[in-house]
Design a protein around this motif. Structure first.
Motif, PDB file in Angstrom:
ATOM      1  N   ARG A  27       0.815  -1.217   0.000  1.00  0.00           N
ATOM      2  CA  ARG A  27       0.000   0.000   0.000  1.00  0.00           C
ATOM      3  C   ARG A  27       0.848   1.266   0.000  1.00  0.00           C
ATOM      4  NH1 ARG A  27      -3.725  -1.418   5.193  1.00  0.00           N
ATOM      5  NH2 ARG A  27      -4.628  -3.346   4.435  1.00  0.00           N
TER       6      ARG A  27
ATOM      7  N   ARG B 215       2.676   2.978  -1.984  1.00  0.00           N
ATOM      8  CA  ARG B 215       2.498   3.970  -3.042  1.00  0.00           C
ATOM      9  C   ARG B 215       1.219   4.769  -2.822  1.00  0.00           C
ATOM     10  NH1 ARG B 215       4.616   3.787  -8.378  1.00  0.00           N
ATOM     11  NH2 ARG B 215       3.455   5.122  -9.802  1.00  0.00           N
ATOM     12  N   GLU B 216       0.143   4.035  -2.515  1.00  0.00           N
ATOM     13  CA  GLU B 216      -1.164   4.669  -2.319  1.00  0.00           C
ATOM     14  C   GLU B 216      -1.141   5.594  -1.091  1.00  0.00           C
ATOM     15  OE1 GLU B 216      -5.799   3.082  -2.149  1.00  0.00           O
ATOM     16  OE2 GLU B 216      -4.151   1.700  -1.826  1.00  0.00           O
TER      17      GLU B 216
ATOM     18  N   PHE C 151       1.522   7.021   0.444  1.00  0.00           N
ATOM     19  CA  PHE C 151       2.367   8.211   0.340  1.00  0.00           C
ATOM     20  C   PHE C 151       1.828   9.202  -0.695  1.00  0.00           C
ATOM     21  CE2 PHE C 151       5.422   5.258   2.375  1.00  0.00           C
ATOM     22  CZ  PHE C 151       5.593   6.003   3.528  1.00  0.00           C
ATOM     23  N   ALA C 152       1.125   8.694  -1.695  1.00  0.00           N
ATOM     24  CA  ALA C 152       0.475   9.614  -2.633  1.00  0.00           C
ATOM     25  C   ALA C 152      -0.578  10.442  -1.894  1.00  0.00           C
ATOM     26  CB  ALA C 152      -0.163   8.828  -3.779  1.00  0.00           C
ATOM     27  N   ALA C 153      -1.353   9.771  -1.034  1.00  0.00           N
ATOM     28  CA  ALA C 153      -2.388  10.491  -0.274  1.00  0.00           C
ATOM     29  C   ALA C 153      -1.763  11.446   0.740  1.00  0.00           C
ATOM     30  CB  ALA C 153      -3.294   9.489   0.437  1.00  0.00           C
TER      31      ALA C 153
ATOM     32  N   GLY D  15       1.118  12.953   0.353  1.00  0.00           N
ATOM     33  CA  GLY D  15       1.581  14.086  -0.444  1.00  0.00           C
ATOM     34  C   GLY D  15       0.451  15.034  -0.789  1.00  0.00           C
ATOM     35  N   GLN D  16      -0.697  14.456  -1.093  1.00  0.00           N
ATOM     36  CA  GLN D  16      -1.861  15.271  -1.414  1.00  0.00           C
ATOM     37  C   GLN D  16      -2.309  16.065  -0.178  1.00  0.00           C
ATOM     38  OE1 GLN D  16      -4.603  12.750  -3.532  1.00  0.00           O
ATOM     39  NE2 GLN D  16      -6.177  14.346  -3.573  1.00  0.00           N
TER      40      GLN D  16
ATOM     41  N   GLY E 100      -6.195   4.883   0.325  1.00  0.00           N
ATOM     42  CA  GLY E 100      -5.932   6.263  -0.078  1.00  0.00           C
ATOM     43  C   GLY E 100      -6.989   7.212   0.468  1.00  0.00           C
TER      44      GLY E 100
END
Lengths: 141, 506
Positions: free
Chosen positions: B390, B392-393, B395-397, B399-400, B453
């Motif tokens: 998970r 990637r999901e 850390f993308a969230a 970052g957002q 996410g």
């Protein structure tokens, strides 16, 4: 000196941020009569909440404390239905509010509130037409 | 808005402070300023209220003002008896403020050692009887009686604006409606925690397994006011905000920040917190409790470990554990760090100190966990297996979320926690904060919530709020440099471990 400068700039940025949020909140408050969102963004003082209160505050007086109420509401995008139910539960704290489509409603609900929604009349006794909603009692054999 | 109800809410917090102050002999350190003592007293009073309500629930007694009054009197009597009968040891203060120091004060009470004299430390009265006037700096009144500075004025302005918006209900947190507020109202109506209500299958969304302090405070506020009044509940958040500012100000003072840093730091924390509190509609959220707890833990964690600090950490940890589910690990981390510092400094386990730190949170956590287990309130989505795929999901969230407009970039301050481990005097705080930060990620990697996410997006900004104010204050303490470091005469005795971090005189 450099530390003071950095810290001073941070305070300045925080001050600008604060003023920006204050302005946005004040603008939103002033325009609350035109607030138009889905139930997940409702706030106290908005017309949507006032309308729901118009239905549920009179219902409070008609529903016995502890009674289980199924709340039927208009179609919402998937995932947003629960927010309607949560607002209804907040406004009916002495009762237990569950969604009409909840599986438990079929066996546990004693009352149904249809808020801007049509519900099948079978097994329901209409008790009162309230602003924007109808209060039913569930009749079980 | 009912002025009576809002006044009742204010009166409740004053009474809680009064109740907590009955334990001032054990709770206050001579190093603590007046405002910070007030913070500790309110936290202690709140924890005591929670324990009283829990006892009443176990005994099957309905909550009411008469029974709460009797219980408060009994607690006050207990405090008086303890103060009279206990041969309380004088507050132990280590000479150096360095953390994890091996030094311990072994001299006579009030007899300044060589280093005390060097730092201008005045003899400290027993049990904190100085009323907060002695600062341990040779400054006497410290900041306690100074005029309000520019930073404090800005902080008060931010607090006032936040309070106005909070009382209007416009920035009431959605979760206040969805579960905290409705639980509080329900508990008020049934005069107790309504476990039948919590166990209903359709009430899974109100987090029935969460600790109940926040709804309890709403319920008792309603008992005082005679009815459940939303603005009165919102006032509680404004009080928590004020306490957070007082705690941050004290941490800067005890951390040795110079006057500019202290004023700027107070203003910075207040403006950042107010901006996020307004922009992200945070009134009525128990996240304030945890932000307050972590900030209030700073002074005892910045000081060398002492007996008063043990109890302070214990009370703060109990407050965190009673407030929210992520407060339970925070409580454990705070207590573990405090006991660990003791062990490191003294090379032995100070059992009374360890008990002072561990018993208050244990008294909160054990009944809560017992009740939650008994009623099967724990939810499956709270646990799961570790799933690193998970990342990637998640850390993308993250970052957002870091770009969330209401944070204006300040959310990144939560990542200061691990960096603060590098600074000796903030290390103890940083250890607790970093563990808490790690716990957030542990939950993200293990939760059984389907859409990770979305889950991160739904709460990360608020979780960060629990860390950001304290991290900002600790960072300012870390970068504060003592002039004594450069001005230390060549013939001075070699510094104790970390004593180069000594606070500068104000």
């Amino acid at each position: 000196m450099r530390k003071r400068l950095v810290l001073g700039l941070a305070v300045l940025w925080a001050g600008i941020s604060f003023l920006s949020e204050m302005r946005q909140a004040a603008t939103g408050w002033d325009a609350r009569a035109e607030w138009s969102t889905w139930p997940d963004s409702w706030r106290f003082g908005t017309p949507q909440v006032a309308r729901l209160e118009g239905c549920l505050l009179p219902a409070r007086r008609l529903l016995p404390p502890g009674s289980i109420v199924a709340f039927a509401h208009p179609e919402e995008p998937q995932g947003l239905t629960i927010f309607h139910q949560r607002w209804a539960a907040y406004l009916l704290p002495a009762q237990e509010v569950l969604l009409r489509e909840d599986a438990a409603a079929a066996t546990a609900a004693q009352y149904v509130i249809a808020y801007d929604a049509d519900v099948p009349a079978a097994g329901l006794v209409k008790l009162r037409q309230l602003p924007a909603c109808v209060l039913y009692r569930v009749s079980r054999p | 808005m009912s002025l009576w109800a809002v006044g009742a809410a204010l009166a409740l917090f004053l009474l809680l402070g009064l109740l907590g102050s009955r334990f001032s002999r054990f709770l206050a350190s001579p190093a603590d300023g007046v405002l910070y003592r007030g913070v500790l007293y309110v936290l202690a009073g709140t924890v005591l209220l929670h324990l009283i309500l829990t006892l009443l629930d176990f005994a099957g007694v309905r909550w009411g003002l008469p029974v709460l009054g009797v219980a408060a009197l009994a607690v006050s009597g207990l405090a008086a008896w303890m103060a009279n009968s206990a041969s309380a040891p004088p507050p132990k203060t280590l000479i150096t403020p360095a953390l994890f120091s091996r030094h311990a004060l072994t001299g006579e009470e009030g007899a300044p050692t060589q280093q005390q004299g060097r730092l201008g430390q005045v003899p400290l009265s027993r049990g904190g009887g100085s009323g907060g006037r002695e600062r341990g700096r040779g400054e006497g009144l410290g900041w306690g009686r100074s005029r309000i500075g520019w930073g404090e004025a800005l902080a008060l302005f931010a607090l006032a604006v936040f309070t106005v918006f909070a009382l209007s209900g416009w920035i009431a947190m959605p979760d206040f409606v969805y579960h905290w507020g409705v639980k509080g109202h329900r508990f008020y109506l049934v005069r107790g925690v309504d476990y039948l209500y919590l166990t209903r299958s359709w009430n899974w969304s109100i987090h029935p397994d969460y600790p109940q302090l926040a709804p309890e405070l709403f319920a008792v506020t309603a008992l005082f006011a005679g009815r459940f009044d939303m603005p009165a509940m919102m006032l509680g958040t404004a009080v928590l905000f004020a306490l957070l500012l007082a705690a941050g100000r004290e941490a800067l003072r005890q951390g040795g920040a110079d006057r500019f840093t202290a004023q700027a730091g107070t203003a910075l924390v207040a403006l950042v917190v107010a901006a996020f509190g307004i922009g992200n509609v945070m009134a009525g959220a128990p996240d304030w409790n945890l932000a307050l707890a972590l900030t209030a833990a700073l002074p005892p964690l910045l000081r060398p470990p002492d007996r008063a600090g043990d109890l302070q950490i214990g009370v703060i940890a109990a407050f965190a554990a009673a407030s929210k589910v992520e407060g339970v690990p925070l409580a454990a981390f705070l207590v573990a760090v405090q006991i660990g510092r003791r062990l490191w400094a003294e090379r032995r386990l100070d059992l009374p100190g360890a008990l002072a730190a561990a018993l208050p949170p244990a008294a909160v956590i054990l009944p809560w966990a017992g009740r939650a287990l008994h009623y099967h309130l724990f939810q499956e989505l709270n646990s799961g297996t570790l799933d690193l795929s998970r990342a990637r999901e998640i850390f993308a969230a993250v970052g957002q979320t870091l770009q969330l407009p209401a944070w204006h970039g300040f959310l990144a301050a939560m990542f200061l926690a691990p960096l603060l481990l590098l600074c000796r005097r903030t290390r103890a705080f940083a250890a607790a904060a970093t563990l808490e930060l790690t716990f957030y990620y542990y939950v993200y990697f293990t939760t059984s919530v389907g859409n990770t996410g979305y889950y991160v997006l739904s709460n990360y900004a608020r979780l960060g709020f629990q860390l950001v104010p304290a991290c900002l204050v600790a960072a300012l303490v870390a970068v504060s440099r003592s002039p004594q470091k450069s001005e230390r005469p060549a013939e001075s005795p070699p510094p104790a471990a970390g004593s180069d971090d000594a606070p500068e005189p104000q």
